[in-house]
Design a protein around this motif. Structure first.
Motif, PDB file in Angstrom:
ATOM      1  N   PRO A  39       0.817  -1.214   0.000  1.00  0.00           N
ATOM      2  CA  PRO A  39       0.000   0.000   0.000  1.00  0.00           C
ATOM      3  C   PRO A  39       0.856   1.272   0.000  1.00  0.00           C
ATOM      4  O   PRO A  39       2.037   1.234   0.353  1.00  0.00           O
ATOM      5  CB  PRO A  39      -0.800  -0.109   1.305  1.00  0.00           C
ATOM      6  N   SER A  40       0.218   2.367  -0.382  1.00  0.00           N
ATOM      7  CA  SER A  40       0.898   3.659  -0.386  1.00  0.00           C
ATOM      8  C   SER A  40       1.488   3.949   0.998  1.00  0.00           C
ATOM      9  O   SER A  40       0.817   3.762   2.017  1.00  0.00           O
ATOM     10  CB  SER A  40      -0.114   4.739  -0.770  1.00  0.00           C
ATOM     11  N   GLY A  41       2.730   4.353   1.025  1.00  0.00           N
ATOM     12  CA  GLY A  41       3.375   4.724   2.285  1.00  0.00           C
ATOM     13  C   GLY A  41       4.046   3.569   3.012  1.00  0.00           C
ATOM     14  O   GLY A  41       4.612   3.773   4.088  1.00  0.00           O
ATOM     15  N   CYS A  42       4.006   2.355   2.440  1.00  0.00           N
ATOM     16  CA  CYS A  42       4.590   1.213   3.172  1.00  0.00           C
ATOM     17  C   CYS A  42       6.112   1.165   3.054  1.00  0.00           C
ATOM     18  O   CYS A  42       6.767   0.404   3.778  1.00  0.00           O
ATOM     19  CB  CYS A  42       3.977  -0.107   2.715  1.00  0.00           C
ATOM     20  N   LYS A  61       7.999   1.278  -0.250  1.00  0.00           N
ATOM     21  CA  LYS A  61       8.550   0.725  -1.495  1.00  0.00           C
ATOM     22  C   LYS A  61       9.632   1.638  -2.081  1.00  0.00           C
ATOM     23  O   LYS A  61      10.736   1.179  -2.411  1.00  0.00           O
ATOM     24  CB  LYS A  61       7.431   0.526  -2.534  1.00  0.00           C
ATOM     25  N   SER A  62       9.317   2.929  -2.209  1.00  0.00           N
ATOM     26  CA  SER A  62      10.301   3.853  -2.799  1.00  0.00           C
ATOM     27  C   SER A  62      11.519   3.983  -1.899  1.00  0.00           C
ATOM     28  O   SER A  62      12.666   4.036  -2.372  1.00  0.00           O
ATOM     29  CB  SER A  62       9.675   5.241  -2.999  1.00  0.00           C
ATOM     30  N   GLN A  96       9.372   7.541 -10.700  1.00  0.00           N
ATOM     31  CA  GLN A  96       7.965   7.498 -11.100  1.00  0.00           C
ATOM     32  C   GLN A  96       7.641   8.643 -12.064  1.00  0.00           C
ATOM     33  O   GLN A  96       6.963   8.460 -13.051  1.00  0.00           O
ATOM     34  CB  GLN A  96       7.077   7.580  -9.866  1.00  0.00           C
ATOM     35  N   ASP A 135      10.742   2.722 -10.141  1.00  0.00           N
ATOM     36  CA  ASP A 135       9.740   3.066  -9.132  1.00  0.00           C
ATOM     37  C   ASP A 135       8.422   3.400  -9.835  1.00  0.00           C
ATOM     38  O   ASP A 135       8.262   4.502 -10.344  1.00  0.00           O
ATOM     39  CB  ASP A 135      10.237   4.254  -8.298  1.00  0.00           C
ATOM     40  N   GLU A 136       7.511   2.460  -9.850  1.00  0.00           N
ATOM     41  CA  GLU A 136       6.226   2.603 -10.551  1.00  0.00           C
ATOM     42  C   GLU A 136       6.431   3.195 -11.945  1.00  0.00           C
ATOM     43  O   GLU A 136       5.807   4.199 -12.296  1.00  0.00           O
ATOM     44  CB  GLU A 136       5.259   3.449  -9.716  1.00  0.00           C
ATOM     45  N   SER A 173       3.364   3.742 -14.855  1.00  0.00           N
ATOM     46  CA  SER A 173       2.153   4.542 -14.670  1.00  0.00           C
ATOM     47  C   SER A 173       1.818   5.336 -15.929  1.00  0.00           C
ATOM     48  O   SER A 173       0.649   5.577 -16.206  1.00  0.00           O
ATOM     49  CB  SER A 173       2.318   5.472 -13.474  1.00  0.00           C
TER      50      SER A 173
END
Ligand SMILES: Nc1ncnc2c1ncn2[C@@H]1O[C@H](COP(=O)(O)OP(=O)(O)OP(=O)(O)O)[C@@H](O)[C@H]1O
Ligand SMILES: [Mg+2]
Length: 221
Positions: free
Chosen positions: A60-63, A65-66, A114, A194-195, A198
């Protein structure tokens, strides 16, 4: 009189720090904790990344990853107040050992962000920038490198006739593929993305995947 040691008389060959052992994972993470000041963003991360594979991180967002991806090419240390604990081994060497040069790490472990961030230069010069910086000067070799990288990022057909126009005139998706080509041109051993999809149609990730099949490469998405 003090006798000079053998090593002082005959300097050793420069040591290749990151030695490839094909049977070993290209990246191994052990007990990784990471802090932005007092805030702990990553806790007890353990994982391995196989060579010649595409590995996806999902969460999820904020976990984090980046944050995790940036740790793999030492980008987080550019942020003041950050701290790393644990081991982050690339080819068996801890990337955070004092003898490891972050510039060397970033050449071997490339990154695509991203948001596309092309340089305000021509399409050609965006891709040629890194190889030139590392001493590639011969025009035909540079042309070849630019073409190969743009083909790997599935952008060549769209830009082959406008190579000397500004990269800023490209669409968002084209700019993203240009950034992928720019990263590939450095021939990194690991490509962190990183993503990156998109802004893309499905085909460019497939192209990046085929790039990873060249020996000794890994991609983290
Ligand atoms: N420069 C920073 N300074 C302080 N905290 C940060 C910084 N960058 C990220 N964080 C925090 O670290 C945590 C992980 O952020 P990160 O950007 O790694 O998440 P993410 O999984 O990539 O999220 P997303 O899917 O939204 O991109 C978040 O709580 C975020 O607020
Ligand atoms: Mg993120």
């Amino acid at each position: 009189m003090v006798k000079a040691s053998a090593s002082a008389q005959a300097p050793e060959e420069p040591r290749e720090l990151f030695r490839v052992h094909p049977e070993r994972p290209i990246i191994e993470v052990k007990g990784l904790n990471f802090y932005y000041g007092d805030f702990q963003a990553l806790t007890g991360v353990n994982m391995t990344v196989k060579r010649n594979k595409v590995t996806a991180l999902i969460g999820p967002s904020g976990c984090g990853k980046s944050t995790f991806l940036r740790l793999l090419n030492r980008m987080n240390e550019l942020i003041p107040g950050t701290r790393v604990e644990g081991e982050l081994l690339f080819e068996g060497v801890n990337l955070y050992d004092p003898g490891v040069d972050p510039v060397e790490v970033r050449r071997r472990v490339g990154m695509v962000f991203q948001k596309p961030n092309p340089f305000p230069k021509t399409i050609y010069n965006n891709v040629a920038y890194g190889p030139r910086l590392h001493g590639l000067r011969e025009a035909r070799q540079l042309d070849h490198m630019v073409e190969r990288s743009l083909k790997s990022a599935a952008l060549w057909d769209e830009v082959k006739d406008i190579l000397h126009q500004s990269a800023l005139g490209l669409s968002g998706g084209q700019q993203q593929r240009l950034c992928i080509a720019r990263a590939i041109a450095m021939q990194p051993e690991v490509l962190l993305m990183d993503e990156p999809t998109s802004a893309l149609d499905p085909s460019p990730p497939a192209a990046s995947k085929s790039w990873s099949r060249n020996s000794n490469k890994a991609i983290l998405l």
